[in-house]
Motif scaffolding. Sequence first.
Motif, short mmCIF file in Angstrom:
data_model
loop_
_atom_site.label_atom_id
_atom_site.label_comp_id
_atom_site.label_asym_id
_atom_site.label_seq_id
_atom_site.Cartn_x
_atom_site.Cartn_y
_atom_site.Cartn_z
N GLY A 9 0.82 -1.20 0.00
CA GLY A 9 0.00 0.00 0.00
C GLY A 9 0.86 1.26 0.00
N ASP A 10 0.32 2.31 -0.61
CA ASP A 10 1.08 3.55 -0.73
C ASP A 10 0.14 4.67 -1.17
N SER A 11 0.71 5.85 -1.32
CA SER A 11 -0.02 6.99 -1.87
C SER A 11 0.44 7.21 -3.30
N VAL A 12 -0.51 7.33 -4.23
CA VAL A 12 -0.18 7.53 -5.63
C VAL A 12 -1.12 8.57 -6.23
N GLN A 13 -0.72 9.10 -7.36
CA GLN A 13 -1.57 10.05 -8.08
C GLN A 13 -2.57 9.30 -8.94
N GLN A 39 -12.14 -1.30 2.17
CA GLN A 39 -13.11 -0.56 2.97
C GLN A 39 -12.64 0.87 3.13
N ALA A 40 -13.46 1.80 2.66
CA ALA A 40 -13.18 3.22 2.82
C ALA A 40 -13.91 3.72 4.07
N LYS A 77 2.65 -19.31 -1.62
CA LYS A 77 1.40 -19.02 -0.91
C LYS A 77 1.17 -17.50 -0.88
N THR A 78 1.37 -16.89 -2.04
CA THR A 78 1.27 -15.44 -2.15
C THR A 78 0.29 -15.07 -3.24
N VAL A 79 -0.51 -14.06 -2.97
CA VAL A 79 -1.42 -13.52 -3.97
C VAL A 79 -1.08 -12.05 -4.18
N TYR A 80 -1.24 -11.61 -5.41
CA TYR A 80 -0.91 -10.24 -5.78
C TYR A 80 -2.15 -9.55 -6.35
N LEU A 81 -2.20 -8.25 -6.18
CA LEU A 81 -3.23 -7.44 -6.82
C LEU A 81 -2.54 -6.29 -7.54
N GLN A 82 -2.47 -6.40 -8.86
CA GLN A 82 -1.91 -5.32 -9.67
C GLN A 82 -3.02 -4.32 -9.96
N MET A 83 -2.82 -3.10 -9.54
CA MET A 83 -3.84 -2.07 -9.70
C MET A 83 -3.31 -0.99 -10.63
N ASN A 84 -3.95 -0.84 -11.76
CA ASN A 84 -3.57 0.17 -12.76
C ASN A 84 -4.69 1.20 -12.90
N SER A 85 -4.35 2.31 -13.52
CA SER A 85 -5.33 3.38 -13.76
C SER A 85 -6.11 3.70 -12.48
N LEU A 86 -5.40 3.89 -11.43
CA LEU A 86 -6.04 4.13 -10.13
C LEU A 86 -6.80 5.44 -10.12
N LYS A 87 -7.93 5.41 -9.41
CA LYS A 87 -8.81 6.56 -9.31
C LYS A 87 -8.93 6.96 -7.83
N PRO A 88 -9.29 8.20 -7.57
CA PRO A 88 -9.47 8.61 -6.16
C PRO A 88 -10.45 7.71 -5.41
N GLU A 89 -11.47 7.21 -6.10
CA GLU A 89 -12.45 6.35 -5.44
C GLU A 89 -11.90 4.97 -5.09
N ASP A 90 -10.68 4.66 -5.52
CA ASP A 90 -10.03 3.41 -5.11
C ASP A 90 -9.36 3.55 -3.75
N THR A 118 -3.72 -2.96 4.30
CA THR A 118 -2.69 -2.05 3.82
C THR A 118 -3.40 -0.87 3.13
N GLN A 119 -2.96 0.33 3.43
CA GLN A 119 -3.67 1.53 2.98
C GLN A 119 -3.24 1.94 1.57
N VAL A 120 -4.24 2.18 0.73
CA VAL A 120 -4.01 2.73 -0.60
C VAL A 120 -4.70 4.08 -0.67
N THR A 121 -3.95 5.11 -1.03
CA THR A 121 -4.49 6.45 -1.16
C THR A 121 -4.19 6.97 -2.55
N VAL A 122 -5.23 7.40 -3.25
CA VAL A 122 -5.08 7.94 -4.60
C VAL A 122 -5.55 9.39 -4.59
N SER A 123 -4.60 10.32 -4.75
CA SER A 123 -4.96 11.75 -4.74
C SER A 123 -3.87 12.58 -5.39
#
Length: 123
Positions: A9-13, A39-40, A77-90, A118-123
Amino acid sequence: DVQLVESGGDSVQPGGSLRLSCVASGYIYKNYCMGWFRQAPGKEREGVAAIYSGGGSTLYADSVKGRFTISQDNAKKTVYLQMNSLKPEDTSMYYCAFALYSCRGLTEYNYNYWGQGTQVTVS
């Protein structure tokens, strides 16, 4: 019991990308389902994606189809979530979840174990 540890998790634009990881440990049967929920603040927890260990079939919420990709490394025993084109509502706390035996949708009560998030912030 099964323990889950998320990371990534991280902060991204807006428009950016992140990859979340979740490592499972403990007593794990051959076939299981691992998923991601989010969960927001002030909102209910919602299912994002899930993947079945025995074949790799996947489930996605409509809101993330085409942008997010769930994958797994069974040996780790690992799962990944690749998140592209992130939006503020994510923006949300993202939780890893584990279900014994099979994937039965993206509903909370189908999952037996949860990570701390893990926190994801899109702004």
